[in-house]
Scaffold this active site. Structure first.
Site, PDB file in Angstrom:
ATOM      1  N   THR A 102       1.243  -0.420  -5.322  1.00  0.00           N
ATOM      2  CA  THR A 102       0.483   0.968  -5.990  1.00  0.00           C
ATOM      3  C   THR A 102       1.497   1.936  -5.927  1.00  0.00           C
ATOM      4  O   THR A 102       2.424   2.052  -5.604  1.00  0.00           O
ATOM      5  CB  THR A 102      -0.739   1.712  -5.001  1.00  0.00           C
ATOM      6  OG1 THR A 102       0.037   1.374  -4.291  1.00  0.00           O
ATOM      7  CG2 THR A 102      -2.054   0.746  -4.861  1.00  0.00           C
ATOM      8  N   SER A 103       1.365   3.034  -6.912  1.00  0.00           N
ATOM      9  CA  SER A 103       1.988   4.747  -7.027  1.00  0.00           C
ATOM     10  C   SER A 103       3.064   4.464  -8.087  1.00  0.00           C
ATOM     11  O   SER A 103       4.086   5.083  -8.518  1.00  0.00           O
ATOM     12  CB  SER A 103       2.869   4.830  -5.387  1.00  0.00           C
ATOM     13  OG  SER A 103       3.867   4.220  -5.762  1.00  0.00           O
ATOM     14  N   MET A 135       0.529  -1.097  -0.289  1.00  0.00           N
ATOM     15  CA  MET A 135      -0.275   0.292   0.159  1.00  0.00           C
ATOM     16  C   MET A 135       0.620   1.311   0.141  1.00  0.00           C
ATOM     17  O   MET A 135       0.928   2.049   1.153  1.00  0.00           O
ATOM     18  CB  MET A 135      -0.530  -0.334   1.772  1.00  0.00           C
ATOM     19  CG  MET A 135      -1.955  -1.136   1.074  1.00  0.00           C
ATOM     20  SD  MET A 135      -3.302  -1.470   2.788  1.00  0.00           S
ATOM     21  CE  MET A 135      -1.822  -1.533   3.841  1.00  0.00           C
ATOM     22  N   ASP A 136       1.357   1.379  -1.529  1.00  0.00           N
ATOM     23  CA  ASP A 136       2.610   2.536  -1.615  1.00  0.00           C
ATOM     24  C   ASP A 136       1.851   4.278  -1.531  1.00  0.00           C
ATOM     25  O   ASP A 136       0.838   3.811  -2.727  1.00  0.00           O
ATOM     26  CB  ASP A 136       3.439   3.051  -2.215  1.00  0.00           C
ATOM     27  CG  ASP A 136       4.648   3.468  -2.104  1.00  0.00           C
ATOM     28  OD1 ASP A 136       4.991   3.795  -1.352  1.00  0.00           O
ATOM     29  OD2 ASP A 136       5.816   3.123  -2.779  1.00  0.00           O
ATOM     30  N   GLY A 137       2.133   5.394  -1.754  1.00  0.00           N
ATOM     31  CA  GLY A 137       1.370   6.111  -1.721  1.00  0.00           C
ATOM     32  C   GLY A 137       0.615   7.205  -0.849  1.00  0.00           C
ATOM     33  O   GLY A 137      -0.213   8.089  -1.356  1.00  0.00           O
TER      34      GLY A 137
END
Length: 300
Positions: A241-242, A58-60
């Site tokens: 993500t990101s 869960m990046d960003g």
């Protein structure tokens, strides 16, 4: 107060309730339509091979806050909302296992105020998972926490243990939360546990003599029995993500033949269309991934 004013107040109150009821009715109708559309889409997807296990990095969240000129907590709170909706979509799709990378051991190197804020937020969100109206209760989810839990603050550690205890007998999908986690620590933990077991076995066999080495006596299967993920199949898809393509020390042992997805959306922006696209990409690559996985299993 005159009769006329009382009459007008009464009419205003009736109109207010009428507007509220109309809003609830329209929301319910829209909700049913949206649910029906999702079910139709998911039925179409189910004609292809479906993943049993999806893992998310869960990046960003922080970049989301900066993008919207808001506090860092805003991004993390929006990220939790994204997690809740993503879990719902996954379980509606029939995905049995979902694993999320929530907090790395390396994240403890951030500013103390940020770490403290993240711990408070983590405690709050774990408590929310156990609320009666939460997605956990709706789908009878069993919650795991993987990582060096002793590194967490006591309130977070106790909340995590409570969540695992309360949901331990649930028979629905499985949510595994990696917190105070890195894959290298997980592998080290598995090696240490495997060697300790072998040493105990040898000590008993050789009249409790001190055994200093278990070299050559620990197999791949032994190690895998002591990984945090022992009760879950290997991920079919890893979504980061990101737009980043790095695994960042996440499930390195379990992901040699999974399909890595790296949508450009930040985690709070991750939506149903990103999830569907990830599954479609997985289905396109399924034959090749499955063949490689089968060849790997034959070697062992």
């Amino acid at each position: 107060m005159t009769v006329k004013s009382i009459f007008h107040d009464s009419m205003d109150l009736k109109m207010k309730y009428k507007r509220q009821n109309n809003f609830k009715l329209s929301s319910n109708i829209f909700g049913r339509i949206w649910f029906s559309m999702r079910m139709f889409l998911f039925n179409v997807l189910s004609f292809g091979p479906m993943p049993a296990h999806i893992a998310f990095i869960m990046d960003g969240n922080r970049r989301y806050s900066k993008k919207h000129n808001s506090k860092e907590d805003t991004g993390h709170s929006a990220g939790f909302s994204s997690l809740t909706s993503t879990l719902q979509y996954c379980y509606e799709l029939g995905v049995k296992y979902v694993t999320v990378y929530a907090f790395s051991i390396d994240n403890f190197k951030r500013k103390p105020d940020e770490v403290r804020s993240l711990m408070n937020l983590l405690k709050e969100k774990i408590d929310e998972l156990l609320e009666e109206t939460s997605v956990v209760n709706e789908y009878d989810i069993r919650v795991n926490f993987w990582g060096e839990l002793n590194l967490l603050t006591e309130p977070v550690r106790l909340a995590a243990k409570k969540a695992m205890t309360v949901t331990g007998k649930n028979t629905g999908p499985v949510l595994s939360v990696c917190v105070a986690y890195t894959s290298t620590h997980e592998i080290l933990h598995a090696v240490q546990e495997s060697c300790a077991n072998v040493n105990k076995m040898l000590a008993v066999r050789y009249s409790n003599e001190c055994i200093n080495s278990a070299e050559g006596l620990v197999s791949v299967a032994d190690l895998e029995q002591h990984l945090y993920s022992v009760s879950c199949p290997e991920p079919d898809i890893v979504v980061r993500t990101s737009g980043e393509s790095r695994l960042s020390n996440f499930l390195l042992w379990q992901t040699p033949y999974c399909h890595l997805q790296n949508p450009g959306a930040l985690w709070p922006e991750f939506s149903l269309r990103h999830l569907v696209w990830s599954i479609l990409q997985y289905q396109r690559a399924y034959s090749s991934l499955h063949a490689k996985r089968m060849r790997s299993k034959k070697k062992y």
